[in-house]
Design an enzyme around this catalytic site. Structure first.
Site, PDB file in Angstrom:
ATOM      1  N   ASP A   8       0.873  -1.164   0.000  1.00 16.07           N
ATOM      2  CA  ASP A   8       0.000   0.000   0.000  1.00 16.07           C
ATOM      3  C   ASP A   8       0.919   1.224   0.000  1.00 16.07           C
ATOM      4  OD1 ASP A   8      -2.418   1.607   0.479  1.00 16.07           O
ATOM      5  OD2 ASP A   8      -1.572   1.870   2.480  1.00 16.07           O
ATOM      6  N   ASP A  10      -0.171   5.144   1.006  1.00 16.11           N
ATOM      7  CA  ASP A  10      -0.425   6.080   2.107  1.00 16.11           C
ATOM      8  C   ASP A  10      -0.471   5.347   3.442  1.00 16.11           C
ATOM      9  OD1 ASP A  10      -0.761   8.476   0.536  1.00 16.11           O
ATOM     10  OD2 ASP A  10      -2.680   7.659  -0.129  1.00 16.11           O
TER      11      ASP A  10
END
Length: 225
Positions: A8, A10
């Protein structure tokens, strides 16, 4: 056998949650609407922008006001987040990704950002060239937590799910990984807390990026097991 780690963005590689709250607040201000509380904004991190604005405004994702909010956000994203990307990286990320690549692990990103924004953030942070593939929310019909993003990466890179690990800071990442047949590492330094992450049943839990690297350093020996 080729091994893959999907990250991922953020809250996992780049410490953007606080800047994301600032950007949402600026977007609401540009719309002439009082911004929600920071906690409400943080709760939407990990969702595609349209869904996040829809939830915060109490409107369907295809509403014109939601679309206006997304456009305003993207403008402020370039002003608020991109210039700060190099200083927003979590400790150990650059060195850790270099080490993983040195071990022969293929790296990819699956994010709820649109591809152009994710690519720009990674380039600003000096990380883009480390990843074989970056998949954004606008490149799939069903973004995270649906498994489509993960399956697209597996298919494109030709890696079986049992040889892949997803690393993320939200339950959306973990649900995607499980549905795609991938193992997962939940990181506790991002948006969702340890208890919430544990309820999503990750394969492993890491408190720092160095911990992530340590787990992945050992994981390939048992990934097919």
């Amino acid at each position: 056998m080729r091994h893959l780690t999907v990250f991922d963005l953020d809250g996992t590689l780049v410490d953007t949650p606080r800047a994301i709250v600032e950007t949402f607040t600026a977007a609401f201000g540009a719309l002439g609407i009082a911004p929600p509380d920071a906690s409400a904004i943080r709760a939407t991190i990990g969702l595609p922008l349209g869904q996040a604005f829809g939830a915060l405004l109490g409107l369907p994702a295809d509403d014109e006001l939601v679309a206006s909010g997304v456009r305003r956000y993207q403008i402020h994203f370039k002003e608020i987040i991109l210039p700060r990307a190099p200083e927003l990286m979590f400790p150990g990320v650059t060195e850790g990704l270099d080490e993983l690549r040195g071990l022969g692990i293929t790296l990819a990103v699956a994010t709820s950002k649109v591809h152009a924004s994710a690519d720009a953030l990674l380039r600003s942070a000096g990380l883009r060239d480390l990843f074989a593939l970056v998949v954004g929310a606008d490149q799939v019909a069903h973004p995270k937590p649906h498994p489509e993003s993960g399956r697209l990466i597996l298919r494109t890179l030709g890696v079986p799910a049992e040889s892949a690990v997803m690393v993320g800071d939200t339950v959306h990442d973990l649900h995607m990984a499980r549905a795609a047949g991938m193992r997962s590492i939940a990181v506790t330094y991002g948006v969702h807390g340890p208890r919430e992450l544990a309820e999503a049943r990750p394969t492993w839990i890491a408190d720092t990026f160095d911990d992530v690297v340590g787990l992945l350093r050992a994981a390939p020996k048992g990934l097919a097991g």
